[in-house]
Structures are given as structure tokens and as C-alpha cells.
Design a protein around this motif. Structure first.
Motif, PDB file in Angstrom:
ATOM      1  N   LEU A  13       0.812  -1.210   0.000  1.00 44.21           N
ATOM      2  CA  LEU A  13       0.000   0.000   0.000  1.00 44.21           C
ATOM      3  C   LEU A  13       0.849   1.265   0.000  1.00 44.21           C
ATOM      4  N   ALA A  14       1.952   1.252   0.733  1.00 40.04           N
ATOM      5  CA  ALA A  14       2.813   2.430   0.762  1.00 40.04           C
ATOM      6  C   ALA A  14       3.410   2.689  -0.620  1.00 40.04           C
ATOM      7  N   VAL A  15       3.865   1.633  -1.280  1.00 38.28           N
ATOM      8  CA  VAL A  15       4.434   1.785  -2.623  1.00 38.28           C
ATOM      9  C   VAL A  15       3.354   2.213  -3.610  1.00 38.28           C
ATOM     10  N   LEU A  16       2.187   1.594  -3.525  1.00 35.63           N
ATOM     11  CA  LEU A  16       1.086   1.946  -4.415  1.00 35.63           C
ATOM     12  C   LEU A  16       0.641   3.388  -4.180  1.00 35.63           C
ATOM     13  N   ALA A  17       0.572   3.800  -2.918  1.00 36.84           N
ATOM     14  CA  ALA A  17       0.175   5.168  -2.599  1.00 36.84           C
ATOM     15  C   ALA A  17       1.210   6.167  -3.092  1.00 36.84           C
ATOM     16  N   PHE A  18       2.456   5.778  -3.105  1.00 36.53           N
ATOM     17  CA  PHE A  18       3.493   6.679  -3.599  1.00 36.53           C
ATOM     18  C   PHE A  18       3.423   6.800  -5.118  1.00 36.53           C
ATOM     19  N   LEU A  19       3.207   5.678  -5.796  1.00 31.55           N
ATOM     20  CA  LEU A  19       3.216   5.689  -7.261  1.00 31.55           C
ATOM     21  C   LEU A  19       1.928   6.261  -7.845  1.00 31.55           C
ATOM     22  N   VAL A  20       0.789   5.804  -7.362  1.00 31.65           N
ATOM     23  CA  VAL A  20      -0.508   6.267  -7.862  1.00 31.65           C
ATOM     24  C   VAL A  20      -1.425   6.558  -6.671  1.00 31.65           C
ATOM     25  N   PRO A  21      -1.336   7.762  -6.116  1.00 34.19           N
ATOM     26  CA  PRO A  21      -2.064   8.070  -4.876  1.00 34.19           C
ATOM     27  C   PRO A  21      -3.577   7.876  -4.967  1.00 34.19           C
ATOM     28  N   ARG A  22      -4.178   8.240  -6.086  1.00 32.04           N
ATOM     29  CA  ARG A  22      -5.629   8.138  -6.179  1.00 32.04           C
ATOM     30  C   ARG A  22      -6.086   6.692  -6.283  1.00 32.04           C
ATOM     31  N   LEU A  23      -5.310   5.874  -6.958  1.00 31.53           N
ATOM     32  CA  LEU A  23      -5.696   4.475  -7.121  1.00 31.53           C
ATOM     33  C   LEU A  23      -5.409   3.629  -5.891  1.00 31.53           C
ATOM     34  N   SER A  24      -4.699   4.180  -4.925  1.00 29.62           N
ATOM     35  CA  SER A  24      -4.375   3.405  -3.727  1.00 29.62           C
ATOM     36  C   SER A  24      -5.511   3.405  -2.718  1.00 29.62           C
ATOM     37  N   ALA A  63      -2.335   0.363  11.247  1.00 31.51           N
ATOM     38  CA  ALA A  63      -1.066   0.283  10.524  1.00 31.51           C
ATOM     39  C   ALA A  63      -1.269   0.438   9.019  1.00 31.51           C
ATOM     40  N   VAL A  64      -2.315  -0.181   8.491  1.00 36.78           N
ATOM     41  CA  VAL A  64      -2.608  -0.066   7.059  1.00 36.78           C
ATOM     42  C   VAL A  64      -2.947   1.376   6.707  1.00 36.78           C
ATOM     43  N   SER A  65      -3.732   2.028   7.549  1.00 37.15           N
ATOM     44  CA  SER A  65      -4.107   3.416   7.303  1.00 37.15           C
ATOM     45  C   SER A  65      -2.885   4.327   7.329  1.00 37.15           C
ATOM     46  N   ARG A  66      -2.015   4.129   8.289  1.00 37.72           N
ATOM     47  CA  ARG A  66      -0.803   4.945   8.377  1.00 37.72           C
ATOM     48  C   ARG A  66       0.127   4.716   7.200  1.00 37.72           C
ATOM     49  N   GLY A  68      -0.672   3.787   4.067  1.00 38.70           N
ATOM     50  CA  GLY A  68      -1.200   4.442   2.880  1.00 38.70           C
ATOM     51  C   GLY A  68      -1.052   5.945   2.944  1.00 38.70           C
ATOM     52  N   SER A  69      -1.349   6.523   4.090  1.00 34.78           N
ATOM     53  CA  SER A  69      -1.240   7.974   4.203  1.00 34.78           C
ATOM     54  C   SER A  69       0.211   8.426   4.142  1.00 34.78           C
ATOM     55  N   ALA A  70       1.133   7.616   4.647  1.00 33.47           N
ATOM     56  CA  ALA A  70       2.556   7.981   4.565  1.00 33.47           C
ATOM     57  C   ALA A  70       3.037   7.980   3.120  1.00 33.47           C
ATOM     58  N   GLY A  71       2.585   7.022   2.327  1.00 33.44           N
ATOM     59  CA  GLY A  71       2.968   6.995   0.917  1.00 33.44           C
ATOM     60  C   GLY A  71       2.433   8.194   0.167  1.00 33.44           C
ATOM     61  N   ARG A  72       1.173   8.552   0.423  1.00 36.54           N
ATOM     62  CA  ARG A  72       0.594   9.719  -0.238  1.00 36.54           C
ATOM     63  C   ARG A  72       1.253  11.002   0.237  1.00 36.54           C
ATOM     64  N   ARG A  73       1.569  11.075   1.515  1.00 37.98           N
ATOM     65  CA  ARG A  73       2.215  12.268   2.057  1.00 37.98           C
ATOM     66  C   ARG A  73       3.606  12.449   1.473  1.00 37.98           C
ATOM     67  N   SER A  74       4.368  11.361   1.355  1.00 36.85           N
ATOM     68  CA  SER A  74       5.724  11.487   0.795  1.00 36.85           C
ATOM     69  C   SER A  74       5.670  11.813  -0.688  1.00 36.85           C
ATOM     70  N   ARG A  75       4.642  11.334  -1.387  1.00 41.28           N
ATOM     71  CA  ARG A  75       4.480  11.706  -2.804  1.00 41.28           C
ATOM     72  C   ARG A  75       4.198  13.193  -2.922  1.00 41.28           C
TER      73      ARG A  75
END
Length: 80
Positions: A13-24, A63-66, A68-75
Motif C-alpha cells: 500500500l505504501a508503494v502503491l500510494a506513492f506511485l498512484v495516490p488516487r488508485l491506492s 497500521a494499514v491506514s498509516r 497508505g497515508s505515509a505513501g501519499r504524504r511522501s508523494r
């Protein structure tokens, strides 16, 4: 086994949120729904056992929520 699965989901989820935030969002919500169902099922046990059985699901959900949000935040912090 379950711990390894939760860690793997968090990493994906972190990688997916970083690469494609909306699709994560969709996989994150699906995971949250699954963990919520486990927490509700564990909470059906009487007394303190209900809290003990549902706690790992709540912790994993957080943990899952954090993750995903960390990946989107770093993006969002990337300069490009």
C-alpha cells in the motif's frame, strides 16, 4: 503468518500510494473493510475476550491506514 501478511499489505500500500495516490484508496479501503470484519467477529466474544480478540485487527487496521497515508504524504512532498 498473519503478521507477515499485514506487513506485506502495508508495504504494498505504501508503494502503491506513492506511485498512484488516487488508485491506492480502493485497496486500502478493501483492506480496512476486511480487518473491520475480523474485529467485529472477534468482538463478539464475551467480556474481556472480545477486546483481546479484536485488538490485533484494530492495530493492523491502524497500521494499514498509516502506511497508505505515509505513501501519499511522501508523494506530495516530492519536488516534481
Amino acid at each position: 503468518m498473519v503478521v507477515a501478511a499485514v506487513i506485506a499489505v502495508c508495504v504494498v500500500l505504501a508503494v502503491l500510494a506513492f506511485l498512484v495516490p488516487r488508485l491506492s484508496r480502493h485497496p486500502e479501503r478493501g483492506t480496512q473493510r476486511t480487518l473491520g470484519a475480523g474485529a467485529r467477529a472477534g468482538g463478539q466474544a464475551p467480556g474481556i475476550l472480545g477486546r483481546l480478540f479484536s485488538k490485533p485487527f484494530h492495530t493492523s487496521s491502524r497500521a494499514v491506514s498509516r502506511s497508505g497515508s505515509a505513501g501519499r504524504r511522501s508523494r506530495g512532498r516530492m519536488p516534481f
